[in-house]
Design a protein around this motif. Structure first.
Motif, PDB file in Angstrom:
ATOM      1  N   ASP A 101     -11.706   3.281   4.861  1.00  0.00           N
ATOM      2  CA  ASP A 101     -10.607   4.148   4.217  1.00  0.00           C
ATOM      3  C   ASP A 101     -10.065   3.771   2.996  1.00  0.00           C
ATOM      4  OD1 ASP A 101      -9.454   5.455   7.094  1.00  0.00           O
ATOM      5  OD2 ASP A 101     -10.100   3.263   7.391  1.00  0.00           O
ATOM      6  N   LEU A 102     -10.299   4.866   1.907  1.00  0.00           N
ATOM      7  CA  LEU A 102     -10.014   4.856   0.622  1.00  0.00           C
ATOM      8  C   LEU A 102      -8.380   5.311   0.308  1.00  0.00           C
ATOM      9  CD1 LEU A 102     -13.051   5.808  -0.855  1.00  0.00           C
ATOM     10  CD2 LEU A 102     -12.327   3.555  -0.765  1.00  0.00           C
ATOM     11  N   ALA A 103      -7.490   4.830  -0.468  1.00  0.00           N
ATOM     12  CA  ALA A 103      -6.308   5.312  -0.911  1.00  0.00           C
ATOM     13  C   ALA A 103      -6.148   4.816  -2.422  1.00  0.00           C
ATOM     14  CB  ALA A 103      -5.300   4.494  -0.109  1.00  0.00           C
ATOM     15  N   ARG A 104      -5.301   5.632  -3.184  1.00  0.00           N
ATOM     16  CA  ARG A 104      -4.994   5.261  -4.452  1.00  0.00           C
ATOM     17  C   ARG A 104      -4.125   4.157  -4.352  1.00  0.00           C
ATOM     18  NH1 ARG A 104      -5.474   9.789  -8.350  1.00  0.00           N
ATOM     19  NH2 ARG A 104      -4.125   8.431  -9.677  1.00  0.00           N
ATOM     20  N   ALA A 105      -4.004   3.395  -5.514  1.00  0.00           N
ATOM     21  CA  ALA A 105      -3.292   2.050  -5.533  1.00  0.00           C
ATOM     22  C   ALA A 105      -3.040   1.732  -7.073  1.00  0.00           C
ATOM     23  CB  ALA A 105      -3.812   1.071  -4.750  1.00  0.00           C
ATOM     24  N   ASP A 106      -3.270   2.586  -7.885  1.00  0.00           N
ATOM     25  CA  ASP A 106      -2.967   2.275  -9.264  1.00  0.00           C
ATOM     26  C   ASP A 106      -1.718   2.467  -9.551  1.00  0.00           C
ATOM     27  OD1 ASP A 106      -3.432   5.016  -8.560  1.00  0.00           O
ATOM     28  OD2 ASP A 106      -4.008   5.572 -10.734  1.00  0.00           O
ATOM     29  N   ASP A 107      -1.322   1.581 -10.786  1.00  0.00           N
ATOM     30  CA  ASP A 107       0.096   1.685 -11.161  1.00  0.00           C
ATOM     31  C   ASP A 107       1.199   1.106 -10.051  1.00  0.00           C
ATOM     32  OD1 ASP A 107       2.108   1.865 -13.092  1.00  0.00           O
ATOM     33  OD2 ASP A 107       2.440   3.785 -12.691  1.00  0.00           O
ATOM     34  N   SER A 108       0.714   0.189  -9.096  1.00  0.00           N
ATOM     35  CA  SER A 108       1.490  -0.213  -8.328  1.00  0.00           C
ATOM     36  C   SER A 108       2.571  -1.454  -8.881  1.00  0.00           C
ATOM     37  CB  SER A 108       0.544  -1.079  -7.094  1.00  0.00           C
ATOM     38  OG  SER A 108      -0.114  -1.966  -7.724  1.00  0.00           O
ATOM     39  N   ASP A 109       3.386  -1.683  -8.108  1.00  0.00           N
ATOM     40  CA  ASP A 109       4.291  -2.841  -8.668  1.00  0.00           C
ATOM     41  C   ASP A 109       4.668  -3.775  -7.602  1.00  0.00           C
ATOM     42  OD1 ASP A 109       6.159  -1.523  -7.145  1.00  0.00           O
ATOM     43  OD2 ASP A 109       6.923  -0.405  -8.797  1.00  0.00           O
ATOM     44  N   LEU A 110       5.902  -4.449  -7.640  1.00  0.00           N
ATOM     45  CA  LEU A 110       6.084  -5.718  -6.532  1.00  0.00           C
ATOM     46  C   LEU A 110       6.367  -4.894  -5.407  1.00  0.00           C
ATOM     47  CD1 LEU A 110       8.759  -8.359  -7.214  1.00  0.00           C
ATOM     48  CD2 LEU A 110       9.325  -6.785  -5.251  1.00  0.00           C
ATOM     49  N   THR A 111       6.964  -3.759  -5.187  1.00  0.00           N
ATOM     50  CA  THR A 111       7.484  -2.950  -4.043  1.00  0.00           C
ATOM     51  C   THR A 111       6.414  -2.311  -3.381  1.00  0.00           C
ATOM     52  OG1 THR A 111       8.465  -1.288  -5.151  1.00  0.00           O
ATOM     53  CG2 THR A 111       9.749  -2.858  -4.350  1.00  0.00           C
ATOM     54  N   THR A 112       5.528  -1.325  -4.287  1.00  0.00           N
ATOM     55  CA  THR A 112       4.600  -0.654  -3.825  1.00  0.00           C
ATOM     56  C   THR A 112       3.078  -1.277  -3.458  1.00  0.00           C
ATOM     57  OG1 THR A 112       4.029   0.069  -6.006  1.00  0.00           O
ATOM     58  CG2 THR A 112       5.345   1.708  -4.759  1.00  0.00           C
ATOM     59  N   ALA A 113       3.113  -2.495  -3.902  1.00  0.00           N
ATOM     60  CA  ALA A 113       2.033  -3.268  -3.494  1.00  0.00           C
ATOM     61  C   ALA A 113       2.417  -4.534  -2.563  1.00  0.00           C
ATOM     62  CB  ALA A 113       1.707  -4.000  -4.838  1.00  0.00           C
ATOM     63  N   GLY A 114       3.545  -4.049  -1.988  1.00  0.00           N
ATOM     64  CA  GLY A 114       3.964  -5.143  -0.780  1.00  0.00           C
ATOM     65  C   GLY A 114       3.491  -5.292   0.354  1.00  0.00           C
ATOM     66  N   ALA A 115       2.762  -4.325   0.878  1.00  0.00           N
ATOM     67  CA  ALA A 115       2.071  -4.321   2.041  1.00  0.00           C
ATOM     68  C   ALA A 115       0.667  -3.187   2.277  1.00  0.00           C
ATOM     69  CB  ALA A 115       2.851  -4.271   3.426  1.00  0.00           C
ATOM     70  N   VAL A 116      -0.123  -3.621   2.935  1.00  0.00           N
ATOM     71  CA  VAL A 116      -1.278  -2.620   3.252  1.00  0.00           C
ATOM     72  C   VAL A 116      -1.515  -2.712   4.922  1.00  0.00           C
ATOM     73  CG1 VAL A 116      -3.743  -2.340   3.158  1.00  0.00           C
ATOM     74  CG2 VAL A 116      -2.581  -3.156   1.149  1.00  0.00           C
ATOM     75  N   ALA A 117      -1.627  -1.440   5.432  1.00  0.00           N
ATOM     76  CA  ALA A 117      -1.982  -1.292   6.751  1.00  0.00           C
ATOM     77  C   ALA A 117      -3.451  -1.987   7.286  1.00  0.00           C
ATOM     78  CB  ALA A 117      -2.058   0.202   7.209  1.00  0.00           C
ATOM     79  N   LEU A 118      -3.389  -3.109   7.995  1.00  0.00           N
ATOM     80  CA  LEU A 118      -4.486  -3.659   8.095  1.00  0.00           C
ATOM     81  C   LEU A 118      -5.516  -3.086   9.238  1.00  0.00           C
ATOM     82  CD1 LEU A 118      -5.780  -5.964   6.656  1.00  0.00           C
ATOM     83  CD2 LEU A 118      -4.920  -7.720   7.996  1.00  0.00           C
ATOM     84  N   ARG A 119      -4.726  -2.924  10.356  1.00  0.00           N
ATOM     85  CA  ARG A 119      -5.311  -2.619  11.697  1.00  0.00           C
ATOM     86  C   ARG A 119      -4.226  -1.540  12.325  1.00  0.00           C
ATOM     87  NH1 ARG A 119      -9.985  -1.394  14.514  1.00  0.00           N
ATOM     88  NH2 ARG A 119      -9.914  -2.334  16.554  1.00  0.00           N
ATOM     89  N   ARG A 120      -4.632  -0.633  13.110  1.00  0.00           N
ATOM     90  CA  ARG A 120      -3.987   0.515  13.988  1.00  0.00           C
ATOM     91  C   ARG A 120      -4.489   0.327  15.121  1.00  0.00           C
ATOM     92  NH1 ARG A 120      -0.383   3.672  10.988  1.00  0.00           N
ATOM     93  NH2 ARG A 120      -0.711   3.559   8.700  1.00  0.00           N
ATOM     94  N   ARG A 121      -3.664   0.145  16.138  1.00  0.00           N
ATOM     95  CA  ARG A 121      -4.214   0.244  17.695  1.00  0.00           C
ATOM     96  C   ARG A 121      -3.063   1.217  18.306  1.00  0.00           C
ATOM     97  NH1 ARG A 121      -6.852  -4.347  21.376  1.00  0.00           N
ATOM     98  NH2 ARG A 121      -8.242  -3.934  19.660  1.00  0.00           N
ATOM     99  N   GLY A 122      -3.265   2.268  18.813  1.00  0.00           N
ATOM    100  CA  GLY A 122      -2.223   3.214  19.240  1.00  0.00           C
ATOM    101  C   GLY A 122      -1.180   3.538  18.251  1.00  0.00           C
TER     102      GLY A 122
END
Length: 652
Positions: free
Chosen positions: A365-386
């Motif tokens: 899975d690919l997503a844009r992440a350029d020009d991130s900061d303290l808040t927008t780089a605060g978390a990444v969805a690691l695993r989804r189940r349901g």
């Protein structure tokens, strides 16, 4: 590399009599231009080291081995090169070579282009070799990185057309003619595609100059181990040959061939950041994340993740606006571990995040992440189940909680996050008005004192950051202070008034798809309703995406309504910091059954005008709102006048 110097006096007659010698002289004189041309035209499926070597090899192979006289009566300076085209002596001037000004140079350029456009697999075996070192063109700025990204999306003829237009400074027609001679089927289409790529201000950027390279060593310890193993195998081979006098078949290959760029699936090349780097840098974004997870030394898992990115396939899923192409350089490792029994790897290449999930049902899975900061780089969805999501939190997050967007008065619930990996948390978007669960994170005082912020899962890799802009204060002191400011900036949506506003109007967001970077709720007006029916809250919700696109929607929240009522909106810059003026309207029926047209504007609106089929209303509005009683609803046109005299209308 051709490096022979042609004399000017005694050998002049011998050089004139040897067309290959004249071709060599022209090649040496314009070597840098030809190599730059080949570098830009070569396929983008190679790393910079391989492209540098391949560009030099393409120019080396452009020198013809033989030639034929056109006929016995041909002029002394006319020769037919191996490619079948007649060329003549090259003038001695350096610099840009216009089409047709130097026929011999044009012939060499054509041979270079043919090699770059149709690289033969066996040509890589004949390319120059550099042992123990890696060659890189100098790192450019953001403009050069954007150009490299744009060129990677073009096919080979379009890249060649771009090179001819920029390096050779040919016109569109001249470039198309050269491509036609090089065997391109649709040269005009290639030139048109190249014209869409901005060339930038620097006509010769160092980042695309294969003759000005940086040199770095390879992995010294690994090379030493490889050399030791090779010597051992060599000794064993000699011993076996001496013992067994019979012949042997061809040796088996050292490893499986890779269809990607050389070294693209090599875990040893991954960039790893120190665990405390985020505490010592002024750039607090994804580049400051350290490598975490219990399998960050698992070479097999990392190799599968890198191979999946180097060779995108059916299991590669890119969010809207995200380029699925392989990374240009070795990416940074953010996470590699087992999550709910499945191997997960998260990588970052400075522009995009890549999450690799192992197994048959996994993928990339690919997503844009350029020009991130303290808040927008605060978390990444690691695993989804349901409907549940596990997040990987930024290293600067001290505490994590969850809260329901439709329950602003309920306390937030703590969310465990050992080693940065959270327990399962409910996901879900905002647009369904069913009470999405938000992440409430608080950063370490090392980076921001008591800074809390909200993130909303929209089904993508990176949750969206929620902000809030309250309505203008009606007190005289506050109004004078606001008039001195050109525009206010959104604040974090963690205060009680922000939570209340998001609970009432959050499901009217204009864009709830993956790829949204920030969602802002701007309460631009509060309107007292006629007949003492309470008050209406006017809001503008804006969604800004990682790729720079955005959209907005105006809405009104009425006292007896079950949810927000959208009044307009669409794509564009409305309600952003670049367009902080807006107006909206709607029809409303009072509890007594009277029809009213309600209108409201932002703080700079001083007058509202409404025009119906056979009536109109034009009034100054001190509180930026207007209510007009009408016997029945009809088509109307609403316009607002700003304090500077300009006119605006509602969003479409």
């Amino acid at each position: 590399m051709p490096g022979r110097t042609v004399g000017a006096a005694a050998p002049a007659q011998r050089v004139a009599a040897r067309p290959v010698a004249r071709a060599e002289a022209v090649l040496v004189r314009h070597y840098r231009r030809l190599v730059r041309l080949a570098y830009l035209a070569l396929p983008a499926d190679r790393d910079r080291h391989s492209r540098v070597l391949a560009a030099h090899a393409a120019v080396h192979r452009a020198l013809p081995f033989r030639w034929t006289r056109r006929d016995e009566g041909a002029r002394h300076d006319g020769t037919t090169l191996q490619d079948g085209t007649t060329r003549h002596d090259a003038p001695g001037a350096d610099g840009p070579v216009a089409a047709g000004a130097d026929p011999l140079y044009a012939a060499l350029r054509l041979r270079v282009l043919r090699t770059a456009l149709r690289p033969h697999p066996a040509a890589r075996l004949l390319a120059p070799r550099v042992w123990g070192l890696r060659l890189f063109t100098p790192h450019g700025g953001e403009e050069d990185a954007g150009l490299d990204h744009a060129l990677a999306a073009l096919d080979a003829p379009a890249r060649a057309a771009f090179a001819l237009r920029t390096v050779e400074e040919l016109s569109a027609g001249q470039a198309a003619e050269v491509l036609r001679q090089a065997g391109v089927a649709r040269p005009d289409d290639a030139v048109a595609a190249a014209a869409a790529v901005p060339s930038g201000g620097d006509r010769e950027p160092p980042a695309f100059d294969p003759c000005a390279v940086r040199v770095q060593p390879t992995d010294l310890l690994r090379r030493r181990r490889t050399l030791t193993a090779a010597l051992a195998v060599g000794v064993l081979g000699l011993t076996t040959t001496a013992a067994v006098l019979g012949g042997s078949g061809p040796a088996a290959p050292a490893g499986p061939a890779s269809g990607g760029a050389p070294g693209a699936a090599d875990p040893a090349r991954l960039v790893r950041v120190a665990p405390d780097a985020w505490q010592h840098t002024a750039r607090v974004d994804f580049s400051a994340w350290p490598a975490r997870g219990d399998r960050r030394e698992d070479g097999a898992l990392l190799g599968r993740a890198l191979a999946a990115w180097a060779q995108p396939g059916p299991q590669t899923r890119a969010e809207p606006g995200t380029d699925p192409a392989p990374p240009v350089e070795a990416p940074q490792l953010l996470f590699a571990g087992t999550v709910e029994g499945t191997g997960v790897v998260v990588l970052y290449d400075g522009r995009r995040l890549a999450r690799y999930t192992d197994g048959r049902d996994g993928g990339l899975d690919l997503a844009r992440a350029d020009d991130s900061d303290l808040t927008t780089a605060g978390a990444v969805a690691l695993r989804r189940r349901g409907s549940d999501v596990r997040y990987l939190l930024a290293p600067w997050v001290d505490s994590a909680e969850t809260r329901r967007i439709d329950q602003p008065d309920a306390p937030a619930r703590p969310l465990e996050h050992p080693e940065g990996v959270t327990a399962p948390a409910p996901g879900g978007g905002l647009a369904d008005c069913r009470g999405a669960t938000l992440l409430q994170l608080r950063s370490s005082p090392v980076v921001a004192e008591k800074h809390a912020f909200l993130l909303a899962d929209l089904g993508g890799l990176v949750p969206a950051h929620l902000t809030y802009l309250p309505p203008p204060d009606r007190s005289p002191s506050a109004q004078s202070a606001q008039s001195a400011q050109s525009a206010r900036e959104p604040r974090e949506a963690t205060a009680q008034d922000a939570l209340q506003a998001w609970a009432r109007a959050g499901c009217a967001v204009p864009d709830g798809r993956p790829g949204v970077k920030q969602l802002d709720l701007w309460a631009f007006a509060v309107q007292p309703l006629p007949q003492n029916a309470g008050s209406a809250a006017w809001v503008c919700l804006r969604a800004d995406r990682w790729n720079g696109e955005g959209s907005a929607a105006t809405a009104v929240v009425l006292p007896t309504a079950r949810g927000p009522q959208r009044t307009g909106g669409g794509p564009g810059r409305a309600c952003s910091r670049f367009a902080r003026d807006t107006v909206a309207w709607t029809w409303w029926r009072s509890p007594q059954g009277t029809e009213y047209l309600l209108a409201a504007g932002s703080r700079r609106v001083t007058r509202l005008t409404v025009k119906g089929p056979d009536w109109s209303a034009d009034r100054p509005v001190a509180d930026h709102t207007l209510a007009v009683e009408r016997p029945a609803r009809s088509a109307v046109r609403v316009e607002a006048v700003l304090d500077g005299g300009s006119h605006i209308g509602p969003p479409p």
